[in-house]
Write a protein that holds these residues in place. Sequence first.
Motif, PDB file in Angstrom:
ATOM      1  N   GLU A  54       0.869  -1.170   0.000  1.00  0.00           N
ATOM      2  CA  GLU A  54       0.000   0.000   0.000  1.00  0.00           C
ATOM      3  C   GLU A  54       0.906   1.220   0.000  1.00  0.00           C
ATOM      4  O   GLU A  54       1.694   1.415   0.933  1.00  0.00           O
ATOM      5  CB  GLU A  54      -0.899   0.012   1.238  1.00  0.00           C
ATOM      6  N   VAL A  55       0.824   2.015  -1.075  1.00  0.00           N
ATOM      7  CA  VAL A  55       1.680   3.198  -1.200  1.00  0.00           C
ATOM      8  C   VAL A  55       0.977   4.234  -2.073  1.00  0.00           C
ATOM      9  O   VAL A  55       0.342   3.881  -3.074  1.00  0.00           O
ATOM     10  CB  VAL A  55       3.076   2.832  -1.772  1.00  0.00           C
ATOM     11  N   ASP A  56       1.061   5.481  -1.671  1.00  0.00           N
ATOM     12  CA  ASP A  56       0.533   6.598  -2.462  1.00  0.00           C
ATOM     13  C   ASP A  56      -0.941   6.412  -2.825  1.00  0.00           C
ATOM     14  O   ASP A  56      -1.353   6.690  -3.949  1.00  0.00           O
ATOM     15  CB  ASP A  56       1.394   6.776  -3.719  1.00  0.00           C
ATOM     16  N   GLY A  57      -1.728   5.889  -1.887  1.00  0.00           N
ATOM     17  CA  GLY A  57      -3.153   5.681  -2.132  1.00  0.00           C
ATOM     18  C   GLY A  57      -3.474   4.508  -3.026  1.00  0.00           C
ATOM     19  O   GLY A  57      -4.604   4.329  -3.446  1.00  0.00           O
ATOM     20  N   LYS A  58      -2.484   3.698  -3.359  1.00  0.00           N
ATOM     21  CA  LYS A  58      -2.676   2.554  -4.244  1.00  0.00           C
ATOM     22  C   LYS A  58      -2.376   1.260  -3.510  1.00  0.00           C
ATOM     23  O   LYS A  58      -1.653   1.242  -2.527  1.00  0.00           O
ATOM     24  CB  LYS A  58      -1.755   2.651  -5.463  1.00  0.00           C
ATOM     25  N   SER A  59      -2.927   0.180  -4.034  1.00  0.00           N
ATOM     26  CA  SER A  59      -2.656  -1.159  -3.517  1.00  0.00           C
ATOM     27  C   SER A  59      -2.061  -1.970  -4.664  1.00  0.00           C
ATOM     28  O   SER A  59      -2.666  -2.059  -5.734  1.00  0.00           O
ATOM     29  CB  SER A  59      -3.957  -1.789  -3.024  1.00  0.00           C
ATOM     30  N   ILE A  60      -0.879  -2.533  -4.449  1.00  0.00           N
ATOM     31  CA  ILE A  60      -0.163  -3.264  -5.498  1.00  0.00           C
ATOM     32  C   ILE A  60       0.156  -4.667  -4.980  1.00  0.00           C
ATOM     33  O   ILE A  60       0.732  -4.817  -3.905  1.00  0.00           O
ATOM     34  CB  ILE A  60       1.162  -2.556  -5.865  1.00  0.00           C
ATOM     35  N   THR A  61      -0.220  -5.681  -5.744  1.00  0.00           N
ATOM     36  CA  THR A  61       0.111  -7.061  -5.390  1.00  0.00           C
ATOM     37  C   THR A  61       1.293  -7.497  -6.249  1.00  0.00           C
ATOM     38  O   THR A  61       1.307  -7.266  -7.462  1.00  0.00           O
ATOM     39  CB  THR A  61      -1.094  -7.995  -5.615  1.00  0.00           C
ATOM     40  N   ILE A  62       2.271  -8.125  -5.603  1.00  0.00           N
ATOM     41  CA  ILE A  62       3.480  -8.575  -6.310  1.00  0.00           C
ATOM     42  C   ILE A  62       3.629 -10.088  -6.159  1.00  0.00           C
ATOM     43  O   ILE A  62       3.056 -10.692  -5.259  1.00  0.00           O
ATOM     44  CB  ILE A  62       4.746  -7.853  -5.772  1.00  0.00           C
ATOM     45  N   ASN A  63       4.417 -10.671  -7.059  1.00  0.00           N
ATOM     46  CA  ASN A  63       4.692 -12.103  -6.935  1.00  0.00           C
ATOM     47  C   ASN A  63       5.943 -12.313  -6.083  1.00  0.00           C
ATOM     48  O   ASN A  63       6.507 -11.356  -5.553  1.00  0.00           O
ATOM     49  CB  ASN A  63       4.793 -12.780  -8.309  1.00  0.00           C
ATOM     50  N   GLU A  64       6.380 -13.551  -5.956  1.00  0.00           N
ATOM     51  CA  GLU A  64       7.527 -13.866  -5.086  1.00  0.00           C
ATOM     52  C   GLU A  64       8.838 -13.266  -5.573  1.00  0.00           C
ATOM     53  O   GLU A  64       9.816 -13.237  -4.836  1.00  0.00           O
ATOM     54  CB  GLU A  64       7.654 -15.379  -4.881  1.00  0.00           C
ATOM     55  N   GLY A  66       8.902 -10.054  -6.903  1.00  0.00           N
ATOM     56  CA  GLY A  66       8.784  -8.604  -6.825  1.00  0.00           C
ATOM     57  C   GLY A  66       8.150  -7.958  -8.036  1.00  0.00           C
ATOM     58  O   GLY A  66       8.072  -6.745  -8.123  1.00  0.00           O
ATOM     59  N   TRP A  67       7.656  -8.766  -8.973  1.00  0.00           N
ATOM     60  CA  TRP A  67       7.001  -8.207 -10.154  1.00  0.00           C
ATOM     61  C   TRP A  67       5.539  -7.962  -9.845  1.00  0.00           C
ATOM     62  O   TRP A  67       4.884  -8.779  -9.213  1.00  0.00           O
ATOM     63  CB  TRP A  67       7.132  -9.143 -11.356  1.00  0.00           C
ATOM     64  N   GLU A  68       5.003  -6.849 -10.305  1.00  0.00           N
ATOM     65  CA  GLU A  68       3.604  -6.512 -10.074  1.00  0.00           C
ATOM     66  C   GLU A  68       2.695  -7.466 -10.844  1.00  0.00           C
ATOM     67  O   GLU A  68       2.892  -7.694 -12.028  1.00  0.00           O
ATOM     68  CB  GLU A  68       3.319  -5.084 -10.498  1.00  0.00           C
ATOM     69  N   ILE A  69       1.704  -8.018 -10.144  1.00  0.00           N
ATOM     70  CA  ILE A  69       0.747  -8.912 -10.807  1.00  0.00           C
ATOM     71  C   ILE A  69      -0.663  -8.332 -10.761  1.00  0.00           C
ATOM     72  O   ILE A  69      -1.532  -8.771 -11.503  1.00  0.00           O
ATOM     73  CB  ILE A  69       0.774 -10.338 -10.200  1.00  0.00           C
ATOM     74  N   ALA A  70      -0.900  -7.352  -9.897  1.00  0.00           N
ATOM     75  CA  ALA A  70      -2.199  -6.683  -9.836  1.00  0.00           C
ATOM     76  C   ALA A  70      -2.018  -5.368  -9.114  1.00  0.00           C
ATOM     77  O   ALA A  70      -1.110  -5.226  -8.284  1.00  0.00           O
ATOM     78  CB  ALA A  70      -3.232  -7.551  -9.105  1.00  0.00           C
ATOM     79  N   GLY A  71      -2.869  -4.406  -9.443  1.00  0.00           N
ATOM     80  CA  GLY A  71      -2.770  -3.130  -8.749  1.00  0.00           C
ATOM     81  C   GLY A  71      -3.817  -2.158  -9.198  1.00  0.00           C
ATOM     82  O   GLY A  71      -4.456  -2.336 -10.233  1.00  0.00           O
ATOM     83  N   ASP A  72      -3.981  -1.125  -8.378  1.00  0.00           N
ATOM     84  CA  ASP A  72      -4.873  -0.019  -8.724  1.00  0.00           C
ATOM     85  C   ASP A  72      -4.161   0.861  -9.737  1.00  0.00           C
ATOM     86  O   ASP A  72      -2.953   1.022  -9.687  1.00  0.00           O
ATOM     87  CB  ASP A  72      -5.185   0.840  -7.498  1.00  0.00           C
ATOM     88  N   ASN A  73      -4.897   1.453 -10.619  1.00  0.00           N
ATOM     89  CA  ASN A  73      -4.292   2.377 -11.579  1.00  0.00           C
ATOM     90  C   ASN A  73      -4.643   3.803 -11.267  1.00  0.00           C
ATOM     91  O   ASN A  73      -5.473   4.164 -10.578  1.00  0.00           O
ATOM     92  CB  ASN A  73      -4.722   2.036 -13.006  1.00  0.00           C
TER      93      ASN A  73
END
Length: 73
Positions: A54-64, A66-73
Amino acid sequence: MTHHVSVKPFIHWAIYRGFAVRYADRAPDVVSGVLVTPEGELAFRYHPDERKIEVDGKSITINEYGWEIAGDN
């Protein structure tokens, strides 16, 4: 025995983006602190069990890795 909190995926994500990390708290369910970015500092919360940042009002899901796999735009 203390529960080890793995922040490795989060650290990889931060490195890929060129950010430095300053920790404020490392609990088993959430790690918090500040990301130092070229634009300034951003507060973050990282949930290791879900690999969610959770950073800058966004939620980002990463894989093992560290690559982003889902997130708010």
